[in-house]
Enzyme design. Structure first.
Site, PDB file in Angstrom:
ATOM      1  N   HIS A 246       0.425  -0.952  -0.413  1.00 28.29           N
ATOM      2  CA  HIS A 246       0.000   0.020  -0.200  1.00 28.29           C
ATOM      3  C   HIS A 246       0.314   1.548  -0.394  1.00 28.29           C
ATOM      4  O   HIS A 246       0.237   2.136  -0.455  1.00 28.29           O
ATOM      5  CB  HIS A 246      -0.860  -0.061   0.706  1.00 28.29           C
ATOM      6  CG  HIS A 246      -0.023  -0.147   2.539  1.00 28.29           C
ATOM      7  ND1 HIS A 246      -0.052  -1.332   3.050  1.00 28.29           N
ATOM      8  CD2 HIS A 246      -0.219   0.962   2.666  1.00 28.29           C
ATOM      9  CE1 HIS A 246       0.018  -0.392   4.818  1.00 28.29           C
ATOM     10  NE2 HIS A 246       0.697   0.645   4.375  1.00 28.29           N
ATOM     11  N   ASP A 277       0.494  -8.044   1.208  1.00 30.87           N
ATOM     12  CA  ASP A 277       0.460  -6.560   1.405  1.00 30.87           C
ATOM     13  C   ASP A 277       2.273  -6.209   1.448  1.00 30.87           C
ATOM     14  O   ASP A 277       2.703  -5.312   2.070  1.00 30.87           O
ATOM     15  CB  ASP A 277      -0.073  -5.571   2.774  1.00 30.87           C
ATOM     16  CG  ASP A 277      -0.022  -4.559   2.923  1.00 30.87           C
ATOM     17  OD1 ASP A 277       0.275  -3.552   1.894  1.00 30.87           O
ATOM     18  OD2 ASP A 277      -0.388  -3.818   4.428  1.00 30.87           O
ATOM     19  N   SER A 356       4.665   2.718   8.647  1.00 30.97           N
ATOM     20  CA  SER A 356       4.452   1.166   6.856  1.00 30.97           C
ATOM     21  C   SER A 356       5.370   0.994   6.425  1.00 30.97           C
ATOM     22  O   SER A 356       6.218   1.603   5.744  1.00 30.97           O
ATOM     23  CB  SER A 356       2.808   1.568   6.106  1.00 30.97           C
ATOM     24  OG  SER A 356       2.187   1.422   7.135  1.00 30.97           O
TER      25      SER A 356
END
Length: 502
Positions: A246, A277, A356
């Site tokens: 993402h 992911d 992230s």
């Protein structure tokens, strides 16, 4: 000096007698006496009536002498009469017509013959001291004469030098301290040995952070909507970097990496897998240091961990926590986007937007997870923040997906060949199978539609996402134990997981 002193008819300057000026009868000479001797008073030469002064014997020529026959005054002045008794007793007369001899009295000089001398000026007689035979004068040392330094002097010089150097050093130190803003007060106690807890041993959290930070990067990806920013870490020495899907999703293919030292380099997207992911980008730079990988299957609840990355664009941030749960099945995704499933590592280390793709490392500095998502209490569309619940993709799963992407450009997806529906609502829980693919892994293990899956490798099944997320944790070909219930009978079977055909 330079005038005529008239005393009883004598001209001291010329040495001859001249008539004295007339005086009234019965009036004595002017009150002018001979040169005053030390301790003598000035006495009039003659009392009223013209007689000699008391205590002054008569002198030929009318000159009064206070000394008498033993006067040391000396011979007659040139051209004048001699005092009675001649020279003082014991003093030799000067040589006729010449300078005084070496044995002559210091009084015998031509000073008295000086025609310009003032006879009324005080005089002094210098009498040399008499040295007793056999007695030598005490030697006198010249204090100004250079002497040989003594041992005390030699020892005193370095002591004084050290004192001066110390004083100068202290003064300079104080001046620099004052200039640097330090006051006169001394803060804190006397410095002691650094305690063991502050020595930053390699196995300490500080030592771990120092070792891992050079391998953590900030990832920036350009997209039509702007720039997406996240974190990543170097997986190979030739420049492969692991991050989240993402982070790079929706990008135009152009990316850049900011290293720990602040330098930047361009990067390209190698591949990505939306459901796991995980994404891989490549940067060209020599001397890269890849991270050390750990074993996420060996983690235990309570193990210390560090989350490293660039939360809220604050690069090189390190937060600490523990593993608060394992195999926390996650189903995440944006509206209209792909769904992501994984059995995550739950941690209370502070993780925020920008973390992230960054590494979650254990107490030995080995990467055990990829920070991916957080739980938040904010409403839809609001900015989420850390509340002590963050989740990371297990590194064993991330490594497998990364190797697939580097090798083939895409990742394999692990499947069981069955689909579950919602909870049964019966005691003991479990997931009822709504579909079983023919010739798939579940069918090969003897599972049928209607069977209730209770556990996989001992992990209880409570939500439909649990089956998918937990299966994705394992690599294709892995064998898992499935506990299920058929009717009222509990049974176990082994299922060999497979890779999706896509």
């Amino acid at each position: 000096m330079g005038g005529t002193d008239v005393t009883d008819g004598w001209d001291w300057r010329r040495g001859g007698e001249t008539p004295a000026p007339a005086r009234p009868p019965g009036v004595g000479a002017p009150s002018v006496g001979p040169p005053t001797m030390p301790g003598a008073d000035r006495t009039p030469l003659a009392p009223p009536g013209g007689g000699p002064a008391p205590g002054w014997p008569a002198s030929p020529g009318g000159m009064a002498s206070p000394v008498g026959p033993a006067s040391p005054v000396g011979p007659a002045f040139p051209g004048g009469p001699a005092f009675p008794g001649g020279p003082a007793s014991g003093w030799p007369a000067p040589a006729a017509g010449g300078p005084p001899s070496a044995d002559a009295s210091p009084w015998w000089s031509d000073a008295l013959a000086d025609p310009w001398r003032d006879p009324s000026a005080p005089t002094a007689v210098v009498v040399p001291g008499v040295v007793a035979p056999g007695t030598e004068p005490e030697p006198v040392t010249n204090p100004d004469a250079p002497g040989r330094p003594t041992l005390r002097h030699l020892l005193l010089i370095p002591v004084i030098t050290a004192l001066l150097a110390g004083t100068l050093g202290g003064a300079l130190g104080y001046a620099f301290a004052v200039r640097g803003g330090a006051g006169a007060a001394v803060l804190g106690g006397t410095p002691a040995e650094v305690p063991a807890l502050a020595q930053r041993k390699p196995e300490s959290l500080a030592g771990v952070a120092e070792r891992v930070l050079p391998s953590v990067v900030t990832v920036r990806v350009s997209s039509l909507g702007g720039t997406s920013e996240g974190s990543g870490f170097i997986a190979t020495a030739d420049g492969h970097v692991i991050t989240n899907d993402h982070v790079v999703a929706g990008g135009t293919g152009k990316a850049s990496v900011v290293f720990n030292d602040g330098s930047t380099a361009p990067a390209t997207i190698v591949g990505q897998d939306a459901e796991s992911d995980i994404a891989v980008i490549k940067v060209s730079r020599p001397g890269l240091r890849p991270v050390e990988f750990g074993d996420s299957d060996a983690l235990a609840v309570g193990d210390p961990v560090l989350a490293i990355g660039s939360p809220l664009s604050l690069a090189n941030t390190v937060t600490a926590g523990i593993v608060s749960a394992l195999d926390r099945t996650m189903q995440a995704g944006e509206p209209g986007g792909p769904m992501r499933y994984y059995a995550a590592i739950q941690t209370d280390a502070a993780v925020n937007h920008g973390n992230s793709g960054g590494p979650l490392v254990d107490g030995a500095g080995r990467v055990v997870g990829v920070n991916s998502t957080i739980k938040s209490l904010v409403a839809e569309g609001q900015e989420a923040g850390n509340i002590g619940l963050a989740f990371a993709i297990p590194i064993n799963q991330a490594k497998r997906v990364t190797q697939d992407i580097i090798g083939t450009g895409k990742a394999r997806r692990t499947v069981i060949g069955a689909r579950a529906e919602g909870p049964t609502g019966v005691v003991g829980g479990g997931l009822r199978l709504a579909e079983v693919e023919p010739s798939g892994p579940a069918d090969g293990a003897g599972l049928k539609v209607g069977d209730v899956i209770l556990k996989i490798n001992g992990r209880p099944m409570t939500e439909p996402t649990d089956l998918t997320a937990l299966v994705r944790k394992y690599a294709p070909g892995s064998v898992v134990t499935v506990e299920y219930r058929r009717g009222s009978t509990r049974q176990n079977t082994s299922v060999t997981l497979a890779a999706d055909a896509k």
